[in-house]
Enzyme design. Structure first.
Site, PDB file in Angstrom:
ATOM      1  N   HIS A   3      11.430  52.282 -63.580  1.00 10.68           N
ATOM      2  CA  HIS A   3      10.622  53.053 -62.628  1.00 10.68           C
ATOM      3  C   HIS A   3      11.021  54.526 -62.679  1.00 10.68           C
ATOM      4  O   HIS A   3      10.472  55.346 -61.945  1.00 10.68           O
ATOM      5  CB  HIS A   3      10.837  52.546 -61.201  1.00 10.68           C
ATOM      6  CG  HIS A   3      10.188  51.220 -60.920  1.00 10.68           C
ATOM      7  ND1 HIS A   3       8.940  50.879 -61.385  1.00 10.68           N
ATOM      8  CD2 HIS A   3      10.608  50.154 -60.195  1.00 10.68           C
ATOM      9  CE1 HIS A   3       8.630  49.654 -60.974  1.00 10.68           C
ATOM     10  NE2 HIS A   3       9.624  49.198 -60.254  1.00 10.68           N
TER      11      HIS A   3
ATOM     12  N   SER B 244      -0.432  48.320 -51.591  1.00  8.86           N
ATOM     13  CA  SER B 244       0.397  47.296 -52.225  1.00  8.86           C
ATOM     14  C   SER B 244       1.862  47.439 -51.801  1.00  8.86           C
ATOM     15  O   SER B 244       2.559  46.458 -51.528  1.00  8.86           O
ATOM     16  CB  SER B 244       0.260  47.414 -53.751  1.00  8.86           C
ATOM     17  OG  SER B 244       0.972  46.402 -54.402  1.00  8.86           O
TER      18      SER B 244
HETATM   19  P1  A3P Z   1      -1.638  44.156 -54.912  1.00  9.64           P
HETATM   20  O1  A3P Z   1      -0.540  44.221 -53.916  1.00  9.64           O
HETATM   21  O2  A3P Z   1      -2.665  45.226 -54.685  1.00  9.64           O
HETATM   22  O3  A3P Z   1      -2.261  42.812 -55.008  1.00  9.64           O
HETATM   23  P2  A3P Z   1       4.105  45.798 -59.398  1.00  9.64           P
HETATM   24  O4  A3P Z   1       4.159  44.687 -60.382  1.00  9.64           O
HETATM   25  O5  A3P Z   1       4.239  47.155 -60.001  1.00  9.64           O
HETATM   26  O6  A3P Z   1       5.026  45.562 -58.260  1.00  9.64           O
HETATM   27  O7  A3P Z   1       2.616  45.820 -58.815  1.00  9.64           O
HETATM   28  C1  A3P Z   1       2.188  44.791 -57.960  1.00  9.64           C
HETATM   29  C2  A3P Z   1       0.684  44.792 -57.918  1.00  9.64           C
HETATM   30  O8  A3P Z   1       0.171  44.259 -59.139  1.00  9.64           O
HETATM   31  C3  A3P Z   1       0.188  43.875 -56.811  1.00  9.64           C
HETATM   32  O9  A3P Z   1      -1.024  44.475 -56.350  1.00  9.64           O
HETATM   33  C4  A3P Z   1      -0.043  42.577 -57.560  1.00  9.64           C
HETATM   34  O10 A3P Z   1      -0.905  41.694 -56.920  1.00  9.64           O
HETATM   35  C5  A3P Z   1      -0.615  43.105 -58.863  1.00  9.64           C
HETATM   36  N1  A3P Z   1      -0.468  42.151 -59.977  1.00  9.64           N
HETATM   37  C6  A3P Z   1       0.623  41.411 -60.302  1.00  9.64           C
HETATM   38  N2  A3P Z   1       0.356  40.649 -61.368  1.00  9.64           N
HETATM   39  C7  A3P Z   1      -0.916  40.911 -61.731  1.00  9.64           C
HETATM   40  C8  A3P Z   1      -1.769  40.416 -62.772  1.00  9.64           C
HETATM   41  N3  A3P Z   1      -1.351  39.496 -63.650  1.00  9.64           N
HETATM   42  N4  A3P Z   1      -3.008  40.910 -62.856  1.00  9.64           N
HETATM   43  C9  A3P Z   1      -3.470  41.843 -61.983  1.00  9.64           C
HETATM   44  N5  A3P Z   1      -2.714  42.337 -60.971  1.00  9.64           N
HETATM   45  C10 A3P Z   1      -1.448  41.879 -60.851  1.00  9.64           C
END
Ligand code: A3P
Length: 374
Positions: free
Chosen positions: A184, A216
């Site tokens: 990050h 999110s």
């Molecule tokens: P939301 O909270 O809007 O649903 P990170 O992985 O950087 O923590 O980001 C998390 C976000 O990515 C979350 O968004 C999560 O639901 C979404 N996410 C995780 N896996 C995913 C996938 N395979 N396809 C699409 N979105 C995904």
């Protein structure tokens, strides 16, 4: 994601390294060549890998002045203080790791780093990058695929987490090539990763519409702090003083590098991945030097990767439904898979809030060429 980092977890940050430039038509394994990245959790479990290396803090962690001399701000999510280091608000624990990274991270030419601002699609791009690069050893449709038994963050090490201890650094050093890592950190903290002149490794960056990132992030942090007000997270993001923020500077660092050095930095957008995941998997494969062959296309290899890493599939796997992302913070792994859609901000922000954040972001990104359109 960020709270895991608080505990030096192996959260995802990606650096993907090209395995080979040989035509994918054969995908044959050259003698002695690696078949792709190995799941980090499997290697980590091999205690022989770093035997003899003590779990000792690097010298950066012993230097109290390093952190205490920096400007501080409370983290809106109540997890730890932030410190302003070289233009970025970092969680306090990660400042020594950032310094260690700057000093000692030695990218290999075939490394790939997946980089992101938290809550922008890290988990998804980690999974896609791992599945794409590891497809020779692990065909995506295969019953034994690591992503069927491991959370994507377990397959790829979290760079700044590893730079929290000497043993962590040794694990990274011992990881066979090609390595895929996750971070990050802003690009400035990994200056040798996408070094001008092509000396570094490759970086895959994923960004997301900032308003959806805020939503999110709020949902994720509420796992730990159910009382957390949405307005507090919103204000923190607008002020810039949020972990790894300001978000616009984070994006701009990678955006500028991707326009200057497109062979070194691939700039992905969460919303575009949602719109056409297959086309982006192809672009990712080309970027890491492993384009899909005609035979692979005919066999449906791209589709298999998209399906394996899709939100609906990953969310329902036992490996992602049970357990915690971090054993100390006890965040359920399921929290990494919430809604997986674009535009959820309309359900959380007033039009005034949306306009305000849009204006701040547009102002900060002005003249960069990076814009966010609905
Ligand atoms: P939301 O909270 O809007 O649903 P990170 O992985 O950087 O923590 O980001 C998390 C976000 O990515 C979350 O968004 C999560 O639901 C979404 N996410 C995780 N896996 C995913 C996938 N395979 N396809 C699409 N979105 C995904």
């Amino acid at each position: 994601s960020e709270p895991l980092q608080e505990q030096h977890s192996t959260t995802t940050t990606y650096v993907v390294v090209s395995i080979s430039c040989s035509p994918r038509s054969s995908m044959a394994k050259a003698p002695g060549a690696s078949l792709g990245p190995v799941p980090f959790a499997d290697v980590e479990a091999d205690s022989g890998l770093v035997s003899g290396v003590p779990e000792q803090l690097p010298e950066e962690h012993a230097d109290a002045d390093l952190v205490s001399a920096l400007p501080s701000a409370p983290m809106a999510m109540g997890i730890s203080n932030l410190r302003f280091y070289e233009g970025c608000w970092l969680p306090e624990w990660s400042v020594p790791a950032a310094v260690a990274l700057q000093r000692r991270f030695e990218p290999r030419r075939d490394d790939v780093i997946v980089a992101s601002f938290p809550k922008c699609g890290t988990t998804w791009v980690n999974a896609l990058t791992f599945a794409t690069m590891a497809r020779r050893a692990y065909p995506a449709a295969g019953a034994g695929h690591p992503l069927l038994r491991l959370n994507p963050h377990q397959c790829i090490p979290f760079l700044e987490g590893l730079f929290g201890s000497r043993r962590g650094e040794a694990k990274l050093e011992a990881l066979p090539s090609p390595r895929v890592m996750n971070t990050h950190m802003p690009l400035a903290m990994i200056p040798r990763a996408a070094a001008p002149g092509g000396g570094g490794c490759k970086v895959v960056y994923v960004c997301r519409e900032p308003k959806d990132m805020v939503v999110s992030r709020w949902h994720f942090h509420r796992q730990l702090h159910p009382e957390l007000a949405f307005a507090d997270v919103f204000e923190a993001v607008c002020s810039g003083a949020v972990a790894y923020g300001p978000v616009w500077d984070h994006m701009l660092g990678y955006w500028s590098a991707s326009t200057a050095r497109p062979d070194s930095v691939l700039f992905l957008r969460y919303e575009e991945l949602l719109r056409d995941p297959a086309e982006h998997v192809r672009a990712l494969a080309r970027f890491v030097g492993l384009p899909f062959s005609g035979a692979e296309e005919d066999a449906g290899a791209v589709h298999d990767i998209v399906k394996l890493c899709s939100f609906g599939h990953l969310k329902n796997l036992e490996a992602n439904k049970t357990g915690h992302v971090n054993p100390i913070l006890q965040i359920p792994r399921g929290a990494l898979f919430r809604k997986g859609a674009a535009g959820d901000w309309v359900n959380h922000m007033t039009p005034e809030m949306a306009r305000r954040l849009d204006e701040i972001v547009a102002d900060k990104l002005h003249a960069s060429g990076l814009t966010f359109h609905e």
